[in-house]
Design an enzyme around this catalytic site. Structure first.
Site, PDB file in Angstrom:
ATOM      1  CD  GLU A 196      -2.334   2.593  -3.464  1.00 38.52           C
ATOM      2  OE1 GLU A 196      -3.182   3.463  -3.711  1.00 38.52           O
ATOM      3  OE2 GLU A 196      -1.725   2.540  -2.392  1.00 38.52           O
ATOM      4  CG  ASP A 209      -1.805   1.185   1.327  1.00 42.54           C
ATOM      5  OD1 ASP A 209      -2.656   1.329   0.440  1.00 42.54           O
ATOM      6  OD2 ASP A 209      -1.647   1.977   2.270  1.00 42.54           O
TER       7      ASP A 209
END
Length: 638
Positions: free
Chosen positions: A367, A314
């Site tokens: 990401e 993330d």
């Protein structure tokens, strides 16, 4: 009879090699050494708190008496405190009591705990991980092939607590979810499930992105063994499991990592480096070797212990840039005066090298929302070493385009085609994730223009183009049947929409058929990351808002994709093709089975010897309104 020690822990005591790797920042199995490790007569505890005046352990086994069990600081200067405690059993709650140099008493959860107390309680729980018999040998043996970059990858992103709930609406459990998910995902043809973070988190509304337990699956849904059952069940059904993992920041909750020993231990002391203004959380100090070892060990733990198939890392952009979400004067340049976070870059490279070295069949997916170069290229050529990267540019441009009323789309044609200019610069995954259906953004269906029929037609068209576009696929739960309201983590999806609705049920069937075609046809996945897998027929028809292109497998096999982004059916639309013959209509998003109007080509069309788009043969097609066609030359290899 006492249970044996976990087979992954030969000796929980820290040896010289462990200390060397820990201090070097390369230890990737610290969970086997630090934390709480049960044995026949009790447990061994070890915790890193180099600046503490004293450390003790309190818990169910000593009536939470801070004087009962004092730890001893190792004499080697490592900052690790150790002690043996008799009578500790699985299920006992515990915390470390850290007394700071100023005399403040802190009660801290174990950073390496395998299980946490059910929130809002914050204690750690002594636990063993060795009593699950894995039944996924076949999956694990084939995983390197199943997850190769040339393999199909269609990911269903799930938040476990709000996907589906039992009668009464109470929180689901891992074992029930295992059966539901395996059946549902298999029926819809997805290859993988991506779980939003299941690492323990105190605030349910953070969806797991504010992690306190980097080695503990959240107790909201059951025990660690229950979570293993979930992964195992999905594997036995042929479904891979991706874990959303958050090494970019952590919350400031008093029981967590923040100022763990009274000092800024895991985070930077200077808020210009150590505090994240967007998420009100602390940023890891990647320049501290012991912190890198902690994070490396967390990543390897999920791959080792839980058979996780891929990590989705993330907020990578927030790690790469020192000035991320900061104004002038609110950040500190690196030693060269630049904005790049050199320590975070080194950590990410070490993470990827470790993951692919120790688990050759896994994937690590970034990401990353900027144009940072070579995110998904090997470290030995200067890349970050990820296997794949989310294509946030494609997502933003495509959703912006689809939001436009079709009458205006010709003025935005470049938003639809620009992604092909850079589609092969990285190994891209195309995400329509949870981030696009929260915080007032509305559902995917709600983003589509027009009346209800047009909204569903547009959404089928969007998915058709997405599944045909180079790159792996990710769709957030609810998008497959056209969830009408935006996602709410406190309630399950609106499953009742599917029953008795041609539109919702038809969209769900469309996604299932797209997945089956995608998995069956190598042209749609084998060269996802190679320019040889894509060829424009006509990407410049802005006035007509029509795209036509070929997807190719590299062995002469090709699929023709033609998409009409207007609500007008187009008769006698000429599309050049590379070979003469009968082109079979494999899928049509406007078919009545999907809730469409049924405009199509009666199952296929013969080519005519007419030049079009630089080719000597063409198809005279009926293009459905707001529809996409997949066609293939009859008799071609499949």
């Amino acid at each position: 009879m006492k249970k044996p020690l976990s087979k992954t822990i030969d000796d929980p005591a820290l040896g010289e090699q462990d200390l060397h790797l820990f201090r070097e920042g390369t230890h990737s199995r610290l969970h086997q050494k630090l934390g709480c490790h049960l044995h026949a007569t009790g447990a061994r505890f070890a915790v890193w708190a180099p600046n503490a005046r004293s450390v003790s352990v309190i818990g169910d086994f000593n009536a939470w008496n801070v004087e009962a069990h004092q730890a001893r600081a190792r004499a080697d200067g490592s900052g690790i405190w150790e002690l043996e405690v008799g009578g500790v059993e699985a299920g006992h709650r515990y915390k470390f009591v850290v007394v700071t140099q100023s005399g403040e008493r802190l009660e801290k959860a174990d950073p390496f705990a395998f299980r946490a107390e059910l929130a809002p309680a914050t204690a750690s729980v002594a636990w063993r991980l060795d009593d699950h018999e894995w039944s996924d040998r076949e999956w694990m043996a084939a995983r390197a092939t199943t997850q190769a970059l040339s393999a199909p990858m269609a990911v269903y992103e799930v938040h476990l607590g709000s996907w589906r709930r039992p009668e009464g609406g109470e929180m689901p459990d891992y074992r029930t979810m295992a059966r539901w998910l395996a059946r549902y995902v298999t029926d819809l043809g997805f290859t993988h499930v991506e779980l939003m973070p299941v690492t323990e988190h105190p605030f349910y509304g953070s969806w797991g992105y504010q992690t306190t337990g980097y080695f503990a699956p959240t107790s909201r849904y059951g025990t660690p063994q229950d979570f293993k059952f979930l992964v195992d069940t999905l594997h036995q059904a042929g479904i891979g499991v991706i874990l959303d993992w958050v090494p970019s920041h952590f919350p400031t909750d008093a029981h967590g990592l923040a100022q763990f020993d009274g000092t800024f231990l895991y985070e930077h002391a200077d808020p210009r480096q150590g505090f994240h203004p967007e998420w009100n959380s602390s940023i890891f100090n990647y320049g501290r070797n012991e912190v890198r070892s902690f994070l490396l060990s967390s990543a390897m733990f999920w791959l080792d212990e839980y058979h996780i198939d891929a990590l989705r890392v993330d907020a990578v952009a927030s790690m790469l840039y020192l000035d991320y979400a900061r104004k002038e004067g609110e950040w500190i340049p690196n030693v060269h005066g630049g904005r790049e976070n050199l320590e975070a870059i080194a950590f990410l490279r070490a993470l990827n090298e470790s993951a692919y070295r120790d688990h050759p069949g896994v994937q690590v997916i970034a990401e990353e929302s900027t144009a940072w170069p070579m995110v998904s290229r090997p470290t030995y050529v200067g890349g970050l070493g990820f296997g794949m990267k989310w294509n946030m540019g494609w997502m933003h441009d495509t959703l912006n385009y689809m939001h436009e009323d079709p009458i205006h789309r010709k003025w935005h044609h470049g938003e639809l085609t620009f992604s092909l200019a850079y589609a092969f610069n990285e190994n891209f995954m195309l995400p329509l994730s949870h981030d696009e259906v929260v915080h007032g953004k509305g559902s995917l269906l709600d983003k589509m223009p027009g009346d209800d029929w047009k909204k569903f037609a547009n959404l089928r068209l969007l998915y058709g183009h997405m599944w045909a576009h180079p790159g792996k696929k990710l769709l957030f739960m609810g998008g497959e049947f056209g969830q009408r309201r935006e996602w709410n983590h406190d309630r399950e999806l609106d499953w009742g929409l599917i029953e008795g609705s041609d539109a919702h049920g038809g969209l769900q069937r469309w996604v299932a058929d797209l997945n089956r075609l995608y998995r069956h046809e190598p042209a749609l996945h084998a060269l996802d990351f190679d320019a040889a897998g894509f060829e424009w027929i006509d990407g410049a028809d802005a006035d007509g808002s029509v795209l036509s292109y070929l997807r190719k497998s590299g062995d002469g096999d090709a699929l023709l994709v033609v998409a009409n982004f207007t609500p007008l059916p187009r008769e006698n639309h000429l599309v050049g093709v590379p070979s003469p013959g009968h082109w079979r209509e494999l899928l049509n998003s406007d078919a009545s089975a999907y809730g469409g109007s049924g405009v199509g080509n009666h199952g296929g069309v013969d080519s005519v010897p007419v030049s079009a788009h630089g080719r000597f043969h063409a198809l005279n097609l009926r293009l459905p309104p707001l529809g996409v066609l997949f066609l293939k030359l009859e008799g071609a290899m499949s």
